[in-house]
Write a protein that holds these residues in place. Structure first.
Motif, PDB file in Angstrom:
ATOM      1  N   PRO A 164       0.865  -1.175   0.000  1.00 29.06           N
ATOM      2  CA  PRO A 164       0.000   0.000   0.000  1.00 29.06           C
ATOM      3  C   PRO A 164       0.905   1.231   0.000  1.00 29.06           C
ATOM      4  O   PRO A 164       2.076   1.124   0.374  1.00 29.06           O
ATOM      5  N   ASP A 165       0.418   2.385  -0.420  1.00 30.45           N
ATOM      6  CA  ASP A 165       1.312   3.539  -0.392  1.00 30.45           C
ATOM      7  C   ASP A 165       1.570   3.965   1.047  1.00 30.45           C
ATOM      8  O   ASP A 165       0.851   3.590   1.974  1.00 30.45           O
ATOM      9  N   ARG A 166       2.624   4.734   1.223  1.00 28.58           N
ATOM     10  CA  ARG A 166       3.102   4.979   2.568  1.00 28.58           C
ATOM     11  C   ARG A 166       2.112   5.721   3.475  1.00 28.58           C
ATOM     12  O   ARG A 166       1.944   5.317   4.635  1.00 28.58           O
ATOM     13  N   PRO A 167       1.433   6.768   2.990  1.00 29.85           N
ATOM     14  CA  PRO A 167       0.482   7.453   3.879  1.00 29.85           C
ATOM     15  C   PRO A 167      -0.580   6.492   4.419  1.00 29.85           C
ATOM     16  O   PRO A 167      -0.875   6.498   5.630  1.00 29.85           O
ATOM     17  N   ALA A 168      -1.118   5.649   3.560  1.00 26.91           N
ATOM     18  CA  ALA A 168      -2.131   4.690   4.004  1.00 26.91           C
ATOM     19  C   ALA A 168      -1.548   3.743   5.047  1.00 26.91           C
ATOM     20  O   ALA A 168      -2.156   3.442   6.084  1.00 26.91           O
ATOM     21  N   MET A 169      -0.324   3.303   4.756  1.00 27.13           N
ATOM     22  CA  MET A 169       0.366   2.388   5.657  1.00 27.13           C
ATOM     23  C   MET A 169       0.547   3.045   7.034  1.00 27.13           C
ATOM     24  O   MET A 169       0.251   2.437   8.068  1.00 27.13           O
ATOM     25  N   LEU A 170       1.030   4.263   7.013  1.00 29.80           N
ATOM     26  CA  LEU A 170       1.294   4.966   8.268  1.00 29.80           C
ATOM     27  C   LEU A 170       0.019   5.186   9.059  1.00 29.80           C
ATOM     28  O   LEU A 170      -0.012   5.008  10.283  1.00 29.80           O
ATOM     29  N   THR A 171      -1.037   5.560   8.349  1.00 28.03           N
ATOM     30  CA  THR A 171      -2.315   5.776   9.023  1.00 28.03           C
ATOM     31  C   THR A 171      -2.779   4.493   9.711  1.00 28.03           C
ATOM     32  O   THR A 171      -3.208   4.506  10.872  1.00 28.03           O
ATOM     33  N   ALA A 172      -2.642   3.387   9.004  1.00 29.86           N
ATOM     34  CA  ALA A 172      -3.056   2.102   9.579  1.00 29.86           C
ATOM     35  C   ALA A 172      -2.195   1.745  10.787  1.00 29.86           C
ATOM     36  O   ALA A 172      -2.690   1.289  11.821  1.00 29.86           O
ATOM     37  N   ILE A 173      -0.891   1.977  10.661  1.00 31.61           N
ATOM     38  CA  ILE A 173       0.013   1.660  11.773  1.00 31.61           C
ATOM     39  C   ILE A 173      -0.311   2.505  12.994  1.00 31.61           C
ATOM     40  O   ILE A 173      -0.352   2.015  14.121  1.00 31.61           O
ATOM     41  N   LEU A 174      -0.591   3.785  12.760  1.00 32.34           N
ATOM     42  CA  LEU A 174      -0.836   4.686  13.877  1.00 32.34           C
ATOM     43  C   LEU A 174      -2.222   4.495  14.479  1.00 32.34           C
ATOM     44  O   LEU A 174      -2.485   4.948  15.600  1.00 32.34           O
ATOM     45  N   ALA A 175      -3.090   3.809  13.761  1.00 30.69           N
ATOM     46  CA  ALA A 175      -4.437   3.543  14.286  1.00 30.69           C
ATOM     47  C   ALA A 175      -4.368   2.648  15.517  1.00 30.69           C
ATOM     48  O   ALA A 175      -5.327   2.509  16.269  1.00 30.69           O
ATOM     49  N   GLN A 176      -3.207   2.047  15.743  1.00 32.02           N
ATOM     50  CA  GLN A 176      -3.032   1.174  16.911  1.00 32.02           C
ATOM     51  C   GLN A 176      -2.999   1.963  18.220  1.00 32.02           C
ATOM     52  O   GLN A 176      -3.137   1.399  19.292  1.00 32.02           O
ATOM     53  N   THR A 177      -2.732   3.260  18.069  1.00 30.54           N
ATOM     54  CA  THR A 177      -2.561   4.081  19.280  1.00 30.54           C
ATOM     55  C   THR A 177      -3.794   4.050  20.188  1.00 30.54           C
ATOM     56  O   THR A 177      -4.901   4.127  19.707  1.00 30.54           O
TER      57      THR A 177
END
Lengths: 177, 177
Positions: A164-177
DNA sequence: TGTACATCAGTGAACGCGCGTTCACTGATGTAC
DNA sequence: TGTACATCAGTGAACGCGCGTTCACTGATGTAC
């Protein structure tokens, strides 16, 4: 052996840095950790092979110095991004891994069999930046770290995978917060 | 050179497997990819060095075979766990990485510069098991994969880090679903 | 059933190379007087 | 200010080693007749 202006008295330690520069350059150019040979490093640093022994006891110590410096650079990158908040730090982490892929791989890929509790100082400092950005929550910081590392290292290892492109990836990763 | 009963006619290919066995054993015992030398592998397989050339064109091809087999083993592990559901598959993935740390590291740590779209078949098969367990959701499977890989590889690289215990870690990782 | 022969799996010796490491050394730099 | 000297950064030659690779070969296995 080409000409080389030798260091003045008391500045012999300068060669130490030049040796780490040389080893880092070899690693980043060849992409291979075992291309860092004592003789190869000496050639790259424009110095005779035995000159290395004044600064490092063996090849392994050179590689360790390359890794230590890489962790220091990572920490500096994260520090610079810290004011931008958690997402900016994560961006900086991924940038670091993408721009220095071989240093990143060697730094995090070696098995550091350190005595319990003794994680390398530079690595610990970098992790602490992440914890701070997570308002001190180590559990959250750990989860984000493993995701960042997993993404960074797999994306480098398997570029052909449909990431997936990086912004989407980062958003998903940070959703763990 | 010690005695070695040579393979019967038509079974020369058996040595190929023994060579991969030998290389894998060396990797897992020394923990070092560059300990896989052609001569070392030959010694381990109880065979003269030139005998290797009947089966592999060079050292690199041996390492590639070790990696391909490791991916195959991973796929088999995940397949076996598949009936237990997603969490069981994740457990199997982490077990694989923990029990064969050096194979895992070499398999996922090398930079596979394959032409776009051409991911290794064995690796793709393993990933597909994860996608299936995520009800076909590739995005979710990808997120879980990077977390599993991040955890597995960092836990192996930095055992001194205060990792949460595995059940807690898995629960957190799967909360992304 | 016997025997000559082709095939095939694997060998042993040899090569040139780059490596890590040692040793005695050189010659510029700075210091004591 | 001049000069003898100690120190220090770095050198060049040499060593033994394991490596990848080549070459001509051996001898057991199976097959044709």
């Amino acid at each position: 052996m080409q000409q080389r202006r030798r260091n003045a008295r008391g500045e012999g330690a300068r060669l130490r840095d030049e040796i780490i520069d040389a080893a880092t350059a070899i690693l980043e150019e060849t992409g291979s950790e075992d291309a860092i040979t004592l003789r190869g490093v000496a050639r790259q640093a424009n110095v005779a092979a035995p000159s290395i022994y004044a600064h490092f006891t063996d090849r392994e110590e050179i590689v360790a110095a390359v890794v230590a410096r890489a962790f220091g650079e990572l920490d500096a990158s994260l520090a610079e991004a810290a004011e931008g908040g958690l997402r900016a730090i994560c961006e900086a982490y991924l940038d670091f891994a993408a721009e220095r892929p071989h240093r990143y791989r060697v730094a995090f890929g070696r098995h550091h069999n350190l005595p319990a509790g003794e994680v390398s100082a530079e690595g610990q400092a970098a992790f602490t930046r992440l914890v701070d950005a997570c308002a001190g929550n180590r559990q959250t910081a750990t989860l984000i770290w493993i995701s960042l590392h997993g993404y960074a290292s797999l994306a480098a290892a398997v570029p052909a995978f449909p990431w997936p492109d990086r912004p989407a990836m980062l958003t998903a990763i940070l959703a763990q917060t």
